[in-house]
Design an enzyme around this catalytic site. Structure first.
Site, mmCIF file in Angstrom:
data_model
loop_
_atom_site.group_PDB
_atom_site.id
_atom_site.type_symbol
_atom_site.label_atom_id
_atom_site.label_comp_id
_atom_site.label_asym_id
_atom_site.label_seq_id
_atom_site.Cartn_x
_atom_site.Cartn_y
_atom_site.Cartn_z
ATOM 1 N N LYS A 120 25.785 -25.890 36.454
ATOM 2 C CA LYS A 120 25.216 -25.307 37.670
ATOM 3 C C LYS A 120 26.340 -24.771 38.554
ATOM 4 O O LYS A 120 27.403 -25.389 38.603
ATOM 5 C CB LYS A 120 24.408 -26.365 38.439
ATOM 6 C CG LYS A 120 23.296 -27.020 37.643
ATOM 7 C CD LYS A 120 22.170 -26.070 37.321
ATOM 8 C CE LYS A 120 21.058 -26.779 36.543
ATOM 9 N NZ LYS A 120 19.962 -25.870 36.164
ATOM 10 N N HIS B 45 15.774 -24.007 24.132
ATOM 11 C CA HIS B 45 15.259 -24.121 25.495
ATOM 12 C C HIS B 45 13.875 -23.490 25.517
ATOM 13 O O HIS B 45 13.677 -22.395 25.007
ATOM 14 C CB HIS B 45 16.191 -23.405 26.475
ATOM 15 C CG HIS B 45 15.888 -23.692 27.915
ATOM 16 N ND1 HIS B 45 14.723 -23.268 28.520
ATOM 17 C CD2 HIS B 45 16.581 -24.362 28.874
ATOM 18 C CE1 HIS B 45 14.716 -23.659 29.779
ATOM 19 N NE2 HIS B 45 15.831 -24.329 30.022
#
Length: 488
Positions: free
Chosen positions: A179, A297
């Site tokens: 992140k 994902h």
């Protein structure tokens, strides 16, 4: 078998009289149908248009997802049409829901190309979902026969081999997503990878939408990320990895990126669900050939899986992806920020991990399933989880899972390495308590507080996130059977 002369004559006569025969009368409804071991079974939730009989609607779904069109065609008589017609064989009202029905439909195995998710889905979730006779349609579950499953390779690596390669046993894998997911330079990105792995994580990962943007091209990301992996592995004396996202615009680009990920020493690469079923299967074949773990994902799944009455349940995606051959798939956290009823998520995990599953309506499993020795897919739990929830995560999800703490690692006040250490200590203290026979679920908060006495990063994490939870009513709790599911 082909139709009798009498049957052909009757259908031909009715066609010339009216042009259209109800689907149920055309042979797409058979309440006495005897299911074959080789049949592919599907359960649809249907919402018929006002005035449409549910049996006729179910027969229409069977017809439009197999051989039918809107009128009888004479070329039916040139085929074994009785065999190739899908058969709706059971229709049940959805309990406690008005005007919705569960339609059970059987498809002969010869309707589908061997080993092709694309061909399977072209029928099962094809044009039928736009059919006007139903207001809404949802694919709830499927049963794949062993004969059909044997035409798929299954996971490229699988849980057992992955544990052996990683030398990690008796606990969940620990990971984190870099992140911010977009905007970092290659060098800063690699530093995040290094700090997280050095602090005690097994994996770092790219997020779903980091590919090759102007702020950081893919080759730069791969090189800096693997530099971080190698330094952290050498420092910790453990095998570690980073999911390198090879998702791209074309298969040629994806193969190029995957080949480079292997060249620079990665043990795992990553793709997104949005690349499509054929691309997923192609990458799974590549991963098995090159001894790479393949992470998927599930980006995009909620566009069709969250609505109760239309689309497709995520458990079906779990089944298709196990067949397609991925090794990891995001499958829910229960306690995190993303949608997930506890029992439904248990059903997802069982679908990915068990060799055989039985009917279990609270978990949304409508069919028993023998997985024909296909390898196990490792579920991934990510999205809004932190160290203070470790006892809940271990209780709900078990050992065979990757627990990914993105913000719960990188958002730590003392830095990324401290965040990773907090998660590693929290997990190991909880696993130790469980192995000692303690009631780690009831005693979880105290176990964490005790561990934090000798781990400053864990104490900081517990203080920071102690009041963080995502208590919203799930949209995917079973409405067709009573369950003890609470809003957690």
């Amino acid at each position: 078998m082909s139709q009798s002369v009498e049957s052909r004559t009757r259908i031909k006569s009715e066609r010339y009289e009216s042009g259209v025969i109800p689907y149920a009368k055309m042979g797409y409804w058979d309440a006495d149908y005897v299911i074959k071991e080789t049949d592919i079974l599907a359960l649809f939730r249907i919402t018929p248009q006002p005035g449409v009989d549910p049996i006729e609607a179910s027969a229409a779904i069977a017809g439009e997802s197999s051989t039918a069109t809107w009128t009888v065609v004479w070329t039916d008589l040139l085929t074994a049409c009785d065999l190739y017609r899908a058969k709706a064989y059971r229709v049940d009202p959805v309990p406690n829901v008005a005007d919705q029905y569960f339609a059970y439909i059987a498809y002969d195995i010869d309707l589908f190309e061997e080993g092709s998710i694309a061909n399977l889905t072209a029928s099962i979730i094809g044009n039928v979902f736009g059919f006007k006779a139903v207001k809404a349609l949802r694919l709830e579950d499927m049963r794949m026969p062993v004969a059909y499953l044997k035409t798929f390779q299954g996971p490229a690596t699988g849980l057992i081999v992955e544990r052996e390669r990683m030398d990690k046993f008796g606990r969940p894998f620990l990971g984190a997503t870099v992140k911010p997911k977009l905007g970092l330079s290659g060098k800063n990105y690699g530093r995040v990878v290094y700090e997280g792995l050095k602090g005690g994580l097994d994996f770092l990962k790219d997020d779903e939408n980091i590919n090759s943007q102007p702020f950081m091209r893919w080759r730069e990301r791969f090189l800096y990320s693997m530099e971080g992996v190698n330094k952290a592995s050498a420092s910790a004396g453990e095998i570690k990895g980073h999911y390198l996202n090879v998702t791209a615009a074309t298969m040629e680009d994806m193969y190029e990126r995957a080949e480079f990920s292997k060249e620079v020493g990665s043990i795992i690469c990553m793709i997104d669900l949005v690349i499509g079923y054929t691309a997923i299967q192609s990458m799974a074949i590549w991963a098995r050939k090159h001894d790479m773990i393949l992470h998927l994902h599930r980006a995009g799944n909620s566009t069709y899986s969250r609505q109760k009455n239309h689309g497709m349940n995520f458990r079906v995606i779990c089944k298709w992806m196990r067949m397609a051959g991925v090794d990891h798939i995001h499958a829910g956290t229960v306690v995190g920020k993303l949608e997930g009823d506890p029992l439904m998520i248990k059903g997802f995990y069982n679908t990915l991990l068990e060799s055989d599953t039985d009917i279990n309506l609270p978990q949304g499993l409508f069919f028993a399933q023998n997985w024909a020795s296909l390898r196990k897919v490792v579920p991934v739990a990510s999205g809004g989880i932190h160290a203070g929830q470790m006892h809940q995560l271990l209780d709900y999800l078990g050992d065979d899972v990757v627990l990914q703490f993105g913000g719960g690692t990188i958002g730590h006040p003392d830095g990324i390495q401290a965040g990773a250490t907090a998660n590693r200590v929290a997990l190991e203290s909880m696993v130790m308590a469980r192995n000692e026979g303690r009631n780690y679920v009831a005693e979880g908060p105290q176990i964490l507080r005790d561990a934090a006495k000798t781990c400053g990063p864990l104490q900081t994490a517990l203080d920071l996130w102690k009041d963080i939870s995502f208590n919203y009513t799930s949209t995917d709790t079973a409405d067709f059977v009573e369950t003890p599911t609470a809003n957690i």
